[in-house]
Design a protein around this motif. Structure first.
Motif, PDB file in Angstrom:
ATOM      1  N   ARG A  75       0.956  -1.189   0.118  1.00  0.00           N
ATOM      2  CA  ARG A  75       0.083  -0.138   0.055  1.00  0.00           C
ATOM      3  C   ARG A  75       0.821   1.114  -0.032  1.00  0.00           C
ATOM      4  O   ARG A  75       0.429   2.165  -0.623  1.00  0.00           O
ATOM      5  CB  ARG A  75      -0.892  -0.171   1.154  1.00  0.00           C
ATOM      6  N   THR A  76       1.970   1.398   0.623  1.00  0.00           N
ATOM      7  CA  THR A  76       2.872   2.603   0.656  1.00  0.00           C
ATOM      8  C   THR A  76       3.832   2.732  -0.484  1.00  0.00           C
ATOM      9  O   THR A  76       4.331   4.011  -0.492  1.00  0.00           O
ATOM     10  CB  THR A  76       3.557   2.574   2.043  1.00  0.00           C
ATOM     11  N   PHE A  78       4.870   4.241  -3.901  1.00  0.00           N
ATOM     12  CA  PHE A  78       4.246   5.305  -4.642  1.00  0.00           C
ATOM     13  C   PHE A  78       3.610   4.884  -6.186  1.00  0.00           C
ATOM     14  O   PHE A  78       2.723   5.439  -6.618  1.00  0.00           O
ATOM     15  CB  PHE A  78       5.493   6.368  -5.137  1.00  0.00           C
ATOM     16  N   HIS A  87     -11.675   0.787   1.755  1.00  0.00           N
ATOM     17  CA  HIS A  87     -11.515   1.233   2.926  1.00  0.00           C
ATOM     18  C   HIS A  87     -12.685   2.398   3.199  1.00  0.00           C
ATOM     19  O   HIS A  87     -13.385   2.259   4.183  1.00  0.00           O
ATOM     20  CB  HIS A  87     -10.282   1.936   3.507  1.00  0.00           C
ATOM     21  N   VAL A 261      -1.600  13.212  -7.523  1.00  0.00           N
ATOM     22  CA  VAL A 261      -0.287  13.356  -6.556  1.00  0.00           C
ATOM     23  C   VAL A 261       0.684  13.128  -7.543  1.00  0.00           C
ATOM     24  O   VAL A 261       1.783  14.008  -7.359  1.00  0.00           O
ATOM     25  CB  VAL A 261      -0.558  12.690  -5.560  1.00  0.00           C
ATOM     26  N   ARG A 265       3.742  15.965  -8.280  1.00  0.00           N
ATOM     27  CA  ARG A 265       5.216  15.695  -7.917  1.00  0.00           C
ATOM     28  C   ARG A 265       5.997  16.257  -9.251  1.00  0.00           C
ATOM     29  O   ARG A 265       7.148  16.856  -9.159  1.00  0.00           O
ATOM     30  CB  ARG A 265       5.602  14.365  -7.820  1.00  0.00           C
TER      31      ARG A 265
ATOM     32  N   ASP B  82      -6.856   9.787  11.074  1.00  0.00           N
ATOM     33  CA  ASP B  82      -6.931   8.879  10.124  1.00  0.00           C
ATOM     34  C   ASP B  82      -6.642   7.431  10.559  1.00  0.00           C
ATOM     35  O   ASP B  82      -6.051   7.380  11.665  1.00  0.00           O
ATOM     36  CB  ASP B  82      -6.371   9.135   9.054  1.00  0.00           C
ATOM     37  N   ASP B  83      -7.235   6.422  10.063  1.00  0.00           N
ATOM     38  CA  ASP B  83      -7.186   5.141  10.589  1.00  0.00           C
ATOM     39  C   ASP B  83      -6.198   4.318   9.889  1.00  0.00           C
ATOM     40  O   ASP B  83      -6.264   3.179   9.598  1.00  0.00           O
ATOM     41  CB  ASP B  83      -8.257   4.298  10.798  1.00  0.00           C
ATOM     42  N   ASN B  84      -5.064   4.883   9.371  1.00  0.00           N
ATOM     43  CA  ASN B  84      -4.228   4.214   8.478  1.00  0.00           C
ATOM     44  C   ASN B  84      -3.484   3.031   9.509  1.00  0.00           C
ATOM     45  O   ASN B  84      -3.225   2.139   8.633  1.00  0.00           O
ATOM     46  CB  ASN B  84      -3.005   5.129   8.076  1.00  0.00           C
ATOM     47  N   HIS B  87      -5.425   0.081   9.138  1.00  0.00           N
ATOM     48  CA  HIS B  87      -5.532  -0.692   7.725  1.00  0.00           C
ATOM     49  C   HIS B  87      -4.243  -1.279   7.315  1.00  0.00           C
ATOM     50  O   HIS B  87      -4.114  -2.539   6.847  1.00  0.00           O
ATOM     51  CB  HIS B  87      -5.919   0.421   6.746  1.00  0.00           C
ATOM     52  N   ASP B  88      -2.905  -0.730   7.730  1.00  0.00           N
ATOM     53  CA  ASP B  88      -1.807  -1.117   7.500  1.00  0.00           C
ATOM     54  C   ASP B  88      -1.566  -2.396   8.164  1.00  0.00           C
ATOM     55  O   ASP B  88      -0.940  -3.232   7.678  1.00  0.00           O
ATOM     56  CB  ASP B  88      -0.670   0.049   7.743  1.00  0.00           C
ATOM     57  N   ALA B 258       0.547  12.827   9.381  1.00  0.00           N
ATOM     58  CA  ALA B 258      -0.612  13.589   9.125  1.00  0.00           C
ATOM     59  C   ALA B 258      -0.105  15.080   9.852  1.00  0.00           C
ATOM     60  O   ALA B 258      -0.292  16.124   8.964  1.00  0.00           O
ATOM     61  CB  ALA B 258      -1.707  13.308   9.877  1.00  0.00           C
ATOM     62  N   ASP B 285       5.346   6.823   8.420  1.00  0.00           N
ATOM     63  CA  ASP B 285       5.556   6.117   7.200  1.00  0.00           C
ATOM     64  C   ASP B 285       4.278   5.600   6.433  1.00  0.00           C
ATOM     65  O   ASP B 285       4.265   4.178   6.279  1.00  0.00           O
ATOM     66  CB  ASP B 285       6.714   5.332   7.101  1.00  0.00           C
ATOM     67  N   THR B 286       3.404   6.518   6.388  1.00  0.00           N
ATOM     68  CA  THR B 286       1.998   5.935   5.755  1.00  0.00           C
ATOM     69  C   THR B 286       1.813   6.492   4.416  1.00  0.00           C
ATOM     70  O   THR B 286       3.010   7.058   3.691  1.00  0.00           O
ATOM     71  CB  THR B 286       0.662   6.273   6.437  1.00  0.00           C
ATOM     72  N   ILE B 287       0.782   6.110   3.685  1.00  0.00           N
ATOM     73  CA  ILE B 287       0.605   6.671   2.403  1.00  0.00           C
ATOM     74  C   ILE B 287       0.762   8.224   2.258  1.00  0.00           C
ATOM     75  O   ILE B 287       1.016   8.752   1.062  1.00  0.00           O
ATOM     76  CB  ILE B 287      -0.862   6.129   1.668  1.00  0.00           C
ATOM     77  N   LEU B 288       0.596   8.928   3.246  1.00  0.00           N
ATOM     78  CA  LEU B 288       0.561  10.361   3.360  1.00  0.00           C
ATOM     79  C   LEU B 288       2.052  10.674   3.061  1.00  0.00           C
ATOM     80  O   LEU B 288       2.480  11.840   2.464  1.00  0.00           O
ATOM     81  CB  LEU B 288       0.230  10.912   4.519  1.00  0.00           C
ATOM     82  N   THR B 290       4.498   8.900   1.480  1.00  0.00           N
ATOM     83  CA  THR B 290       4.954   8.323   0.099  1.00  0.00           C
ATOM     84  C   THR B 290       4.363   9.204  -0.859  1.00  0.00           C
ATOM     85  O   THR B 290       5.055   9.447  -1.947  1.00  0.00           O
ATOM     86  CB  THR B 290       4.509   6.862  -0.228  1.00  0.00           C
ATOM     87  N   HIS B 291       3.319   9.612  -0.700  1.00  0.00           N
ATOM     88  CA  HIS B 291       2.508  10.306  -1.814  1.00  0.00           C
ATOM     89  C   HIS B 291       2.549  11.862  -1.492  1.00  0.00           C
ATOM     90  O   HIS B 291       1.967  12.778  -2.324  1.00  0.00           O
ATOM     91  CB  HIS B 291       0.979  10.028  -1.756  1.00  0.00           C
ATOM     92  N   ALA B 292       3.297  12.494  -0.207  1.00  0.00           N
ATOM     93  CA  ALA B 292       3.405  13.833  -0.256  1.00  0.00           C
ATOM     94  C   ALA B 292       4.398  14.449  -1.362  1.00  0.00           C
ATOM     95  O   ALA B 292       5.132  13.761  -2.100  1.00  0.00           O
ATOM     96  CB  ALA B 292       3.999  14.079   1.173  1.00  0.00           C
TER      97      ALA B 292
END
Lengths: 343, 343
Positions: A75-76, A78, A87, A261, A265, B82-84, B87-88, B258, B285-288, B290-292
DNA sequence: ATTCAATCTTATTATATGAAAAATTTTTTA
DNA sequence: TAAAAAATTTTTCATATAATAAGATTGAAT
């Protein structure tokens, strides 16, 4: 643990009477009912679900089956397809289901042509009375197998002939998003479409075309770039379009938040400021859109609603198996944030 | 559906023999076993789980219970927790559990002091043989209730005396992150800490202090800002610190992804470019992360591993209820991305 | 070597699980 | 007294398991 028999003794009645009280039978005298309920309370009796399931030939569980066409995505990454859809939708399902006496069993399933004869375990071993099939990209044979075993189901995220479903009109949703960009004065809009083969990709492109046509803006092939629905996909598509094509878009519309996203980038690397130098609008409205910097204007699919409607449909279907099939389209709405400016 | 009885007829043996074969009893002759297995195959027999559960007094389900201290958060809001984490972590649990004959039932539970006497439904109605308790911020009375009913459990994300758990050493994790910033030449590091009352907030701050001490950098109170673990929290904390305090940090370390995203929004508004003008490192190290944009350097908690270990622990506990309690600390690792530069 | 009891294998029968529902019986009411 | 209402007894669900039986094997005594 006290059983129905213990309750019967305590209340001075027979087991059957207790059972009738529990199941709200009308042919029980109020005073008997009271005696039984008091005994239940006193003993702290909870029905044994396994026994109920055995006698009634039902399972008091429903299955949530997020379906993918690939194995365990990380999931993490890119470049991965994220499972936000599942979810977000599941939250709506939970919200409705918590008021009912069903448990929710989850099983991730991979539906590829390679295992086209397979069924999810919770279905094969009859652990559930019905299932939510979640996700749009998978091999159809999977659905056919489910139909064969005649398990009640609702499909979320796409439609299928003669099966209850809850989904989004992705053509209209895209139309709304692109129309919004046009209303802000944008005329040269780069559209990032998804992989060719998926139906939703096609629908989204039609939505883009529709918005252009309506505004009298001529369609230009070079303003469309194709990629995966991932962040990496969006990144590569934008990079490719802007370096190889002779275009100067003032806005981008992407077919997913992740793509957006990725596009961001690319612009960051090129020192192109959003929305001052280019606007972005997108399709999904996930956590990626709300937490992007700047926050992304996105077409919200109202996945919570999708989940809630699906739960309602499945519960109704279980109550009345012969009821007419419903295909619900949940309306979308555009959420304005900070990634689009007027020109 | 064929039952064990039909199989017995088909194979020309008794029901019990079939049962013994299914349960791999050693006292069955190979040729008898073969006959039975052939019959099972031929009829496509699947054991009735409700019947097994009734006779064995077990439930072939485990519960996943994400615990919060508030009602239904709206996941997509900028200001929500969030509830990452859930889920992770659940991904790791699924990965292990799919090899076992247990189903996974999920129930969101709100553990506040207001409903301190409540139990999750799946526990109260005895739908599961054991539970995964996921999340660190909740009222302890909840755990005490679970102990009372003696249900096997594993806690994920924190420790608790005499209960199996899998968690992160958040002090060490923070230490690693801050140490990394220091190694890149940063000396004035703004630390965004979490709400006072949570143990993990305190541990993280200790990690920050430790890294400073080790490097001989004096601690300065004005370089610490407190807020919720959310994006909005991070935004407000950074804004407040940089406007009201007389500081000039070259880097920020936030206690959650976050928060980091919130901080990034503030810098975006102020036209401060990351990492050129200020560096950011974070914890989660959540999806946030990696996608920031730019992607955030973050201390990875390896939640997948946390889930896997937890699944292993619970399975072992079910097999051997008397085994010694384990408190596993899953190691962290720093993932370098694009939000930190050397000075 | 033969016989019979003891033992070991292997399989079967009987029972238990906890509740629902069908078939009866008892009680109440008309 | 008949009919209706309320409660009880009996059966059923599909499996596991304890108790038992049948058959084969072993071993000791004759």
């Amino acid at each position: 643990m006290p059983t129905i028999y213990d309750v019967a003794i305590e209340a001075g009645v027979s087991k059957s009477t207790v059972s009738l009280v529990i199941n709200n039978s009308p042919k029980i005298r109020p005073e008997t009912k009271y005696k039984v309920l008091t005994a239940i309370e006193k003993l702290g009796y909870t029905p044994n679900i396994a026994a109920i399931e055995l006698t009634t030939k039902r399972r008091l569980n429903l299955g949530m089956i997020p379906v993918t066409n690939h194995d365990s995505p990380k999931r993490t990454d890119f470049d991965s397809i994220d499972d936000n859809y599942y979810h977000d939708v599941s939250r709506g399902i939970y919200d409705v289901m918590k008021n009912y006496n069903y448990g929710l069993l989850t099983e991730q399933f991979t539906a590829t042509s390679a295992n086209s004869d397979k069924l999810p375990n919770i279905v094969k071993t009859k652990r559930v009375d019905g299932v939510f099939i979640i996700g749009g990209l998978f091999d159809d044979s999977f659905i056919k197998n489910l139909l064969k075993v005649k398990i009640p189901m609702v499909i979320l995220g796409r439609t299928y002939p003669n099966i209850d479903s809850v989904s989004t009109d992705s053509k209209f949703a895209t139309y709304i998003g692109v129309q919004y960009l046009i209303s802000k004065g944008h005329k040269e809009i780069l559209f990032i479409e998804g992989p060719e083969l998926t139906p939703s990709s096609r629908m989204k492109k039609e939505g883009y075309n529709l918005a252009l046509t309506e505004a009298g803006i001529p369609f230009r092939e070079e303003l469309v770039a194709k990629s995966e629905f991932t962040a990496l996909g969006g990144y590569l598509a934008v990079k490719d379009a802007l370096t190889n094509q002779n275009i100067k878009p003032t806005a981008v519309f992407t077919s997913s938040d992740a793509m957006a996203v990725g596009a961001m980038r690319y612009f960051y690397e090129k020192n192109v400021r959003i929305p001052d130098q280019i606007s972005i609008a997108t399709y999904d409205d996930t956590i990626l859109a709300t937490h992007a910097v700047p926050a992304l204007t996105s077409v919200a699919l109202n996945k919570d609603q999708i989940g809630r409607q699906a739960a309602r449909l499945l519960l109704e279907r279980l109550r009345n198996p012969k009821k007419e099939v419903e295909n619900i389209i949940v309306p979308v709405n555009l959420v304005e944030r900070d990634s689009v400016r007027s020109i």
